[in-house]
Design an enzyme around this catalytic site. Structure first.
Site, PDB file in Angstrom:
ATOM      1  N   LYS A 250      39.857  43.479  39.250  1.00  0.00           N
ATOM      2  CA  LYS A 250      39.904  44.647  40.130  1.00  0.00           C
ATOM      3  C   LYS A 250      40.471  45.871  39.440  1.00  0.00           C
ATOM      4  CE  LYS A 250      40.518  43.251  44.863  1.00  0.00           C
ATOM      5  NZ  LYS A 250      41.482  42.427  45.489  1.00  0.00           N
ATOM      6  N   ARG A 251      41.406  45.635  38.545  1.00  0.00           N
ATOM      7  CA  ARG A 251      42.062  46.774  37.904  1.00  0.00           C
ATOM      8  C   ARG A 251      41.071  47.649  37.132  1.00  0.00           C
ATOM      9  NH1 ARG A 251      45.200  44.777  34.113  1.00  0.00           N
ATOM     10  NH2 ARG A 251      44.893  42.673  34.921  1.00  0.00           N
TER      11      ARG A 251
END
Ligand code: GLU
Length: 503
Positions: A257-258
């Site tokens: 997700k980062r």
């Protein structure tokens, strides 16, 4: 033997793009071999259950066109197999293993297990269930075991892993894999609350559903030796295994997700087309024999094979996805402009803008080659639907002390053009530029600035023709008024050598 495969997600959150790829590869494999694709929701770990995730999985698969072929009957509805509705089956199968002597009861409390872990840690050994020292069927004996069970003591059922030897299995992508038994823990199969662990439910279902090929993510490879032992414990034949490569960020770390979006729903919301996502993820880990990039679902089905799936992780390249989506956008403009219009309309309504279907369609045709995703249209070409926003910094790069006079003249010229078509505009403005010895680019960028507030965009003649004469003249007037509200002392001198950067 006919091929039967399954996609078996756990409802622990929104469907991950890597999960969609697993589903797709299973689906392509089934279709290629004329087999069946099954969807099974693995929801026996209630602590990890996230409400709404089953619906999200179903919607995302449907969106991508990956539909399962069979379903249990749930009161007449067509749906996936759901493990939490099958717990009795797993309990019976755990009993079967007890009878076969390949699983056993253990009565250890969480505190006892924690103390065992601490002892092992202090002694510098890898944590594992120590069958010979803990409270289980073997150390307590049959009488005591029976007594505890009758007294209702909390009991788990564990797999009796051989103490010596090794587990050997073949993975269709990774080749032969050998794991020493001493590295495999006596896995809990049935928890004290009567719920199965993933391992038991997964193996029982794969057997009962007659799965021929287990195609899943690489993260499940370490569990596979345990599963092979479980098949042996039941006396069942193992399916074939194929573990798919990881998806990676451009820096080769595991896709997370980062670095960007990982949920399928995020890509849906951003306006990627299902055919683009399907095409893109098909190529993440599988490489067809040709260097062709664009495939329909049917073409993927006929070309797909597990032999051409790589071991190495596949980098998720968003720029390539954008490129692919732009290709499919072009196709849709040709084939289904009305469908695109219907997708754009709510985006306009959200902003309080409106236009006729015909006008929206013409804007899409005009702008689509400059965007990757349809929702970009309302930002990139906002001026087609609403008054432009003028930016002072951009104004100062384009404007000089001769611009106002030129723009006023252009406005008079435009007012006289009839019909106000792209062709007529091009002809008249060209003639004007020649007559006055002004580079056409200068005229174009000046008009673009006044009419759209931007320095880039599709052809200015087409843009003006589509906006129509009244809007064009109004905007030039408003723009001139706006320029007069700005402090004029910094306006640069005209330099005929300096051409505009754009247009
Ligand atoms: N339930 C597992 C998951 O969430 C399935 C693993 C498998 O396919 O065996 O991915």
């Amino acid at each position: 033997m006919s091929v039967r495969v399954r996609f078996a997600p756990s409802p622990t959150g929104f469907l991950h793009i890597g999960g969609l790829r697993t589903a797709l590869y299973n689906y392509l494999f089934a279709r290629h071999h004329g087999g069946r694709f099954i969807l099974r929701i693995e929801d026996t770990d209630r602590t990890r259950y996230v409400p709404g995730s089953v619906e999200d999985i179903l919607e995302s698969l449907r969106w991508a066109g990956i539909e399962p072929d069979e379903s249990p009957v749930h009161g007449g509805d067509f749906g996936p197999y759901v493990q939490s509705q099958r717990t009795e089956i797993y309990r019976q199968h755990a009993q079967l293993l007890l009878e076969r002597g390949t699983a056993y009861y253990a009565f250890d409390t969480p505190e006892e297990l924690e103390r065992m872990r601490q002892r092992q840690q202090a002694a510098g050994i890898a944590p594992h269930y120590d069958r010979s020292s803990m409270r289980n069927q073997f150390t307590l004996g049959p009488e005591e075991t029976k007594r505890l069970l009758e007294a209702g003591e909390a009991a788990t059922i564990r797999l009796k892993v051989p103490l010596h030897g090794e587990v050997k299995f073949h993975d269709l992508i990774r080749g032969t894999i050998v794991v020493p038994c001493k590295d495999i823990d006596d896995q809990v199969l049935l928890k004290s609350d009567g719920f199965p662990t993933y391992h038991l439910a997964n193996v029982v279902d794969d057997h009962l559903m007659q799965i021929t090929h287990v195609i899943r993510g690489e993260e499940w490879l370490p569990s596979t030796a345990k599963h092979v032992l479980l098949y042996e414990a039941f006396g069942w034949e193992t399916p074939q295994f194929a573990h798919l490569p990881l998806l990676l960020n451009p820096d080769r770390s595991k896709l997370s997700k980062r670095h960007g979006d990982v949920a399928v729903r995020d890509y849906i919301a951003k306006g990627y087309f299902p055919e683009a996502i399907v095409n893109f993820i098909a190529l993440l880990g599988w490489n067809p024999s040709s260097d062709r990039e664009l495939y329909t679902l049917d073409e993927l089905i006929s070309a797909f094979s597990l032999e051409r799936v790589n071991k190495a992780g596949a980098v998720f390249d968003l720029a390539k996805l954008d490129w692919m989506n732009a290709q499919y956008l072009k196709q849709r403009v040709q084939r289904d402009l009305q469908g695109l219009v219907a997708s754009v309309r709510p985006l306009l309504e959200e902003r309080g803008w409106s236009a006729s279907d015909e006008y929206i369609g013409r804007v899409i045709v005009l702008v689509h080659e400059r965007i990757h995703r349809l929702p970009e249209l309302v930002e990139f070409a906002d001026y087609m639907f609403t008054a432009p926003h003028y930016d002072e910094a951009l104004f100062r790069t384009t404007w000089d002390d001769t611009s106002e006079e030129l723009l006023v003249e252009l406005s008079t010229l435009l007012a006289a053009i009839e019909p106000f078509t792209a062709h007529a505009l091009q002809e008249r403005l060209n003639a004007f530029a020649k007559e006055r010895n002004i580079p056409f680019r200068r005229i174009g960028s000046l008009l673009r600035l006044a009419i759209t507030g931007k320095s880039v965009g599709p052809g200015m003649m087409d843009t003006m023709a589509l906006l129509g004469k009244d809007v064009v003249l109004d905007r030039i007037r408003n723009f001139l008024e706006w320029t007069r509200t700005l402090p004029h002392q910094h306006i640069k001198e005209h330099n005929p050598q300096q051409l505009p950067q754009h247009e």
